[in-house]
Every structure is written in C-alpha cells, then in structure tokens.
Design an enzyme around this catalytic site. Structure first.
Site, PDB file in Angstrom:
ATOM      1  N   TYR A 189       0.853  -1.184   0.000  1.00  0.00           N
ATOM      2  CA  TYR A 189       0.000   0.000   0.000  1.00  0.00           C
ATOM      3  C   TYR A 189       0.893   1.240   0.000  1.00  0.00           C
ATOM      4  CZ  TYR A 189      -4.013   2.965   1.124  1.00  0.00           C
ATOM      5  OH  TYR A 189      -5.002   3.916   1.065  1.00  0.00           O
ATOM      6  N   PHE A 234      -5.416   9.167  -4.050  1.00  0.00           N
ATOM      7  CA  PHE A 234      -4.239   8.544  -4.693  1.00  0.00           C
ATOM      8  C   PHE A 234      -3.929   7.268  -3.929  1.00  0.00           C
ATOM      9  CE2 PHE A 234       0.117   7.229  -4.490  1.00  0.00           C
ATOM     10  CZ  PHE A 234       0.615   7.377  -5.773  1.00  0.00           C
ATOM     11  N   GLU A 235      -3.781   6.179  -4.656  1.00  0.00           N
ATOM     12  CA  GLU A 235      -3.301   4.939  -4.037  1.00  0.00           C
ATOM     13  C   GLU A 235      -2.634   4.118  -5.120  1.00  0.00           C
ATOM     14  OE1 GLU A 235      -7.038   3.058  -2.807  1.00  0.00           O
ATOM     15  OE2 GLU A 235      -6.595   3.495  -0.728  1.00  0.00           O
ATOM     16  N   ILE A 236      -1.505   3.519  -4.770  1.00  0.00           N
ATOM     17  CA  ILE A 236      -0.992   2.410  -5.563  1.00  0.00           C
ATOM     18  C   ILE A 236      -0.944   1.259  -4.571  1.00  0.00           C
ATOM     19  CG2 ILE A 236       0.939   1.467  -6.882  1.00  0.00           C
ATOM     20  CD1 ILE A 236       1.700   4.349  -7.623  1.00  0.00           C
TER      21      ILE A 236
END
Ligand SMILES: Nc1nc2c(ncn2[C@@H]2O[C@H](COP(=O)(O)OP(=O)(O)O)[C@@H](O)[C@H]2O)c(=O)[nH]1
Ligand SMILES: *[C@@H]1O[C@H](CO)[C@@H](O)[C@H](O)[C@H]1NC(C)=O
Ligand SMILES: [Mg+2]
Length: 426
Positions: free
Chosen positions: A256, A313-315
C-alpha cells in the site's frame, strides 16, 4: 555601373533562394548534417518560426536534433532521442513514446466516475499519460454505478495509451444492505446536513465510500490484475515519473502507498475506532506484529488520532485487499453500519487496515510522485530532485510539513530520516 548593380541583386536573390531551400529541406531531413547545421545556425533565435504548426513543445527538446551540441541539450531527452519517428515533436500530440524497456507488471489504473466527470477525469488522464504512462502503457479500468455513455468512452479511450475497460457496478454493491435501518440513516443525513458536515447529507457519497472501501477490487474487470493505481478526476501530477512504481512496489514488497496524509474530520467517524477495536479483539490473528499503530494512535491503540492516508491517490496490491484479513475487516465495519449511520470514508478505512494488518515496511510514501487533489499538494522536498524531474509545483504549496499533515509522523513511525531539503523547506 547599373549593369553590375543588377548583377549584385541577382546574386543576392540567388543566395536568398538557396538559403530558403536549405531551410525547407533540412526541416524534413534532420540528419542532413552539413547543410542542416548551417541552416540551424541561421535560425538561432527564431525558433518559433521553425517549429511549425501543431507543436507546443519548446524547441530545445527536440525536432532539430543534431544542430545543438550535446552540452546544450537538456539532460533528460531519452523519449526524443530514442524516438523512431523523424520529427517527434511536430505531430498533433507528443503522447506516443518509445515504450520504456523492461517487463510490465500485472497492473491497471482504476477510476470510479460518473459520466458527468468526463472532462475532469480527462485532465487527470492526460497528466498521468504525459508524466508516466505514455512510456508504460498500462490499462485503465473505469467503474460506474450507471452505464458509461459513448462520449465518456470515446474521450477517455482516445487519451489513454493502454487498453481501456468500462464496467458497471452491481446493485448489491451500490445500495443499502438489508441490515441498515433506512429511517435511522435518513435522520443521520438530516442531522449532518444541519451541522454542515461536508457530504453529510449525501446518499451517493456514502455508496461511493463503501464501494471504494470494500468492493472495487472485487469487480470482474479488476480480478484480472494484481496491482492498481487509483486516479480521481481533476488531479495533477507535477513531476516526471520515469520508472515503474508498480514494479517498485513489487520489488520492495510493498502493499500500500500514499502521497498525502492528514487528520480526518472526527464528525464523520465518531464510532469507527470502536468498530476497529472490536475487530482487533475478535481477529487478533490478522494484526501484524510490526504494525503502524504508532501512526494511528497516540496512546497505544486506546483512541484513534484520525491520521489517515489520502486515498484519492493509491498504488496498492489487489490481492491484499481480496485476502481474508481485509475481507474480515471490511465485513465487520460494514455490519456495524457506520458507512450509513455516520459517514465513514474509504481513506480512514484503508489506512487503518494498512496500519494494523500490514507490516510497517509494506507501506510506502512516494515522495517522488508530486500530486494535487483539491485542496492539497504534495510537492517533493528537495530542489535538485524537482529540477531533475521537471516538476512544476511550487514547493511552498507542499503540505507534508504542515501541522495538519501526518506525514512527519509516518517518518517517525518508520524511523526514517527526513528527506534532504526538509530543513529549509519545512
Ligand atoms: N459512478 C460514480 N462515481 C462517483 C460518485 N460519487 C463520487 N464518485 C467518484 O468517486 C470518487 C470520489 O468522489 P469525489 O467527488 O472526488 O469526492 P472527494 O474527492 O472526496 O471530494 C471520484 O473518482 C468520483 O468520480 C457517484 O455517485 N457515482
Ligand atoms: C494477474 O493477477 C490476477 C490476480 O492475481 C491473476 O488472476 C492473473 O492470472 C494474473 N495475470 C497474469 C498475466 O499474470
Ligand atoms: Mg475527489
């Protein structure tokens, strides 16, 4: 006298005509070294005529390669030098690029959006493509509680360099579950409306938060992937990203990631932590030993300090979200009803899950991904980095070291050294 004067005029005209021919011919054959060189000498200082129509890129970046000494070229010119097309900047768009070498991850961008978001998401897509994806060509999954219309599909698929997929969300995942007391939920919305809590009276916003918390990674279109990068409408990316963040995540065993962190409005989550504590008791097996409780709580887990990663925003890793630990976590929260009886956001839900069920070093802060979502900016600390990556954010707008940001706490939790430049830019 008059005869030789006319002679001279002929010569001048002939020289001028030759010069024009050189200019025209060298514009289409950038490798014609000798002539090209002198033509471009003539043109120094008149780049705007030279560029021709359709190009909005400054002349120095390409188009006339060979006429400028290497030392005068910007350091980072790979996309132009490697480009096989003869004049890479004169087309209608500079999106197409030589694909970055190396493997691709099993990854996709994912966007939840309404048809009316088409222009705002287009701005986001263009920036993501320009700054990163035109060289990596990852797919893009669009999800919607209604059917996407033709305009949305046409416009977004024209802007993306990878494959696009458009999915509809099922009613079970975008509606009130049967155990929710509708009257009670309605009273909450009326009360929150009166107290002017942002989105407090919105039903759709609650469905959205619940969907992003518990379901987007279960969609049929998402099952084909292991990694996701969430993109919302109207975001900005301010720096070049010339490596693959998905691969970085995989190589470094990250699950995460975030770019901005802050404190949640307490009015939207009054009983969220009660629910979390219940979960910790019933499922101690899911709590990581080396977790980030220190990021989430100032008193060893008794109370929540409201710190969360901003999830627009997330990767992240989809298999983690689809796993037993996260599923048990979401189901417990969902049964407790706070998505409707309060207004729990997917940001604190994801953040608490990551903070408790992942090991500390499985969460990554992308200092190098410069990002804006109204009203906050993450502009990387460190001037040399911003120059190298052609950033266009104002470092004064950086939120990281603001008192309402939790990012410094993240550094402390992880025993990380603050980035170079912190001392002058905080
Ligand atoms: N399909 C759909 N998408 C929504 C809806 N509400 C919000 N979204 C999407 O969910 C994300 C978050 O919504 P947004 O309005 O940006 O909320 P904010 O960032 O918290 O202010 C965005 O990607 C929106 O496009 C909705 O009712 N339907
Ligand atoms: C990508 O990941 C998904 C989910 O783990 C998996 O089902 C799929 O087989 C993977 N595809 C490839 C090409 O590895
Ligand atoms: Mg948003």
């Amino acid at each position: 006298m008059s005869g030789s004067g006319r002679y001279l005029r002929y010569i001048v005209i002939a020289v001028f005509a030759l010069a024009v021919i050189f200019l025209v011919s060298s514009s289409s054959t950038p490798s014609a070294s000798g002539l090209h060189q002198s033509a471009s000498e003539l043109l120094k200082g008149s780049g705007s005529i030279w560029k021709g129509s359709g190009s909005s890129t400054p002349d120095k970046s390409g188009g006339t390669s060979g006429d400028v000494k290497d030392s005068e070229l910007p350091k980072h010119t790979d996309s132009f030098k490697d480009n096989t097309s003869p004049n890479p900047v004169s087309g209608e768009t500079r999106l197409p690029a030589t694909p970055a070498p190396g493997e691709r991850m099993n990854a996709t961008f994912v966007t939840l959006a309404r048809n009316s978001d088409v222009w705002d998401i287009s701005r986001s897509i263009r920036q993501v493509e320009d700054r990163f994806n035109r060289k990596f060509n990852y797919d893009w999954v669009f999800l919607n509680d209604a059917e996407f219309d033709d305009t949305f599909k046409k416009v977004t698929s024209a802007l993306t360099s990878g494959k696009t997929h458009y999915g509809k969300i099922g009613k079970e995942q975008w509606g009130f579950p049967e155990w929710i007391d509708q009257d009670k939920a309605k009273k909450v919305r009326e009360d929150m409306h009166e107290r002017k809590i942002i989105y407090g009276d919105s039903i759709s916003y609650r469905h959205m938060c619940r969907y992003e918390s518990g379901f987007f990674f279960q969609h049929d279109l998402m099952k084909n992937y292991e990694w996701y990068w969430r993109v919302e409408p109207s975001i900005e990316l301010f720096c070049d990203i010339d490596y693959d963040p998905f691969k970085f995540m995989a190589d470094n065993k990250k699950k995460y990631s975030f770019v901005l962190s802050l404190y949640e409005y307490v009015e939207t989550i009054p009983t969220l932590w009660d629910s979390v504590k219940k979960f910790m008791k019933t499922h101690p097996e899911h709590i990581a030993e080396d977790n980030s409780m220190q990021f989430l709580s100032d008193d060893g887990g008794e109370t929540y300090n409201k710190c969360h990663f901003w999830s627009n925003f997330e990767i992240g890793n989809l298999n983690w979200l689809r796993g037993k630990a996260y599923t048990d976590f979401f189901n417990q929260l969902d049964m407790d009803g706070g998505f409707f009886y309060e207004r729990w956001g997917d940001a604190p839900v994801h953040s608490i899950a990551a903070g408790l069920m992942l090991k500390k070093d499985e969460i990554h802060f992308f200092n190098d991904i410069a990002y804006y979502h109204v009203p906050f900016t993450h502009c990387p600390t460190g001037q040399q980095y911003r120059i190298d990556k052609k950033c266009h954010c104002d470092p004064k707008d950086n939120f990281d070291w603001n008192g309402y940001s939790c990012t410094k706490r993240f550094y402390e939790t992880n025993g990380m050294q603050l980035p170079d430049g912190y001392a002058v830019e905080q």
